[in-house]
Enzyme design. Structure first.
Site, PDB file in Angstrom:
ATOM      1  N   ARG A  95       8.935  -4.501 -12.388  1.00  0.00           N
ATOM      2  CA  ARG A  95       8.790  -5.163 -11.063  1.00  0.00           C
ATOM      3  C   ARG A  95      10.214  -6.070 -11.130  1.00  0.00           C
ATOM      4  O   ARG A  95      10.418  -6.753 -11.945  1.00  0.00           O
ATOM      5  CB  ARG A  95       7.733  -6.129 -11.076  1.00  0.00           C
ATOM      6  N   ARG A 106       6.071  -2.510  -3.953  1.00  0.00           N
ATOM      7  CA  ARG A 106       5.884  -3.300  -5.447  1.00  0.00           C
ATOM      8  C   ARG A 106       5.260  -2.048  -6.077  1.00  0.00           C
ATOM      9  O   ARG A 106       4.175  -1.585  -5.776  1.00  0.00           O
ATOM     10  CB  ARG A 106       5.454  -4.638  -5.688  1.00  0.00           C
ATOM     11  N   ASP A 109       1.730  -5.811  -9.208  1.00  0.00           N
ATOM     12  CA  ASP A 109       1.484  -7.249  -9.119  1.00  0.00           C
ATOM     13  C   ASP A 109       0.524  -7.682  -9.887  1.00  0.00           C
ATOM     14  O   ASP A 109      -0.626  -7.113  -9.515  1.00  0.00           O
ATOM     15  CB  ASP A 109       1.502  -7.262  -7.460  1.00  0.00           C
ATOM     16  N   ASP A 111      -1.951 -10.886 -10.142  1.00  0.00           N
ATOM     17  CA  ASP A 111      -2.340 -12.461  -9.502  1.00  0.00           C
ATOM     18  C   ASP A 111      -3.141 -13.000 -10.322  1.00  0.00           C
ATOM     19  O   ASP A 111      -4.492 -12.181 -10.455  1.00  0.00           O
ATOM     20  CB  ASP A 111      -2.542 -12.169  -8.003  1.00  0.00           C
TER      21      ASP A 111
END
Length: 180
Positions: A95, A106, A109, A111
């Site tokens: 990334r 992307r 990710d 989170d």
């Protein structure tokens, strides 16, 4: 928080549980998720449960659909240590974050969405995630594995899903088998 020594006594950080969302829309997303789960398990803690895979349209920009899945991770890491670990794993998996604002494609990710029974307010990290209740693509997989987790106002993840105004279509896909 790692174990530390205080006046001759060994102290240990309490175990905490966090809900994380994995997302991606470029490259071999499923393979990247498997590698991310393995790295999270090796570096951050124990993955206690994971949702199935979901597909949804990109959020905030026009692009390929995203795949998403939620996991519950038990860890001794502090919220900021876990954030740093997640960012390190993203970098390790290729990334590259853009310097300009806005959303983009992307491969991965990770989170941090919610900590079980905690709120966290820091310039680098807010828990619960400030946009979690607005995003069906995050609430749906999260409701599968942590439906009764509460927000600071006492509402639950499933409550948030039921009142979420996001009308995007989120499709359930086949489960991702981890480890594969």
């Amino acid at each position: 928080m790692a174990a530390g020594r205080v006046e001759g006594k060994v102290t240990f950080a309490p175990m905490m549980r966090f809900a994380l969302l994995l997302g991606g829309n470029s490259g071999d997303v499923r393979g990247t998720f498997v590698r991310a789960l393995s790295l999270l398990q090796g570096k951050a803690g124990t993955i206690q449960t994971q949702s199935q895979l979901y597909q949804s349209p990109s959020w905030g920009f026009d692009s390929n659909d995203f795949l998403n899945m939620a996991v519950v991770l038990e860890t001794e890491l502090s919220p900021l240590e876990l954030l740093d670990c997640a960012l390190e794993i993203e970098r390790e998996l290729g990334r590259k974050r853009r310097d300009q604002p806005g959303y983009s494609d992307r491969s991965i990710d990770i989170d941090l969405l919610l900590g079980e029974g905690i709120s966290f307010d820091h310039p680098r990290l807010l828990l619960p995630h400030p946009r979690l209740t607005l995003r069906k693509f995050a609430l749906l997989p999260l409701s599968e594995i942590a439906a009764d987790w509460q927000f600071p106002d006492g509402s639950t993840v499933i409550d948030a899903l039921h009142i979420c105004e996001d009308t995007s279509i989120v499709k359930l896909l086949h489960p991702l088998n981890f480890p594969e």
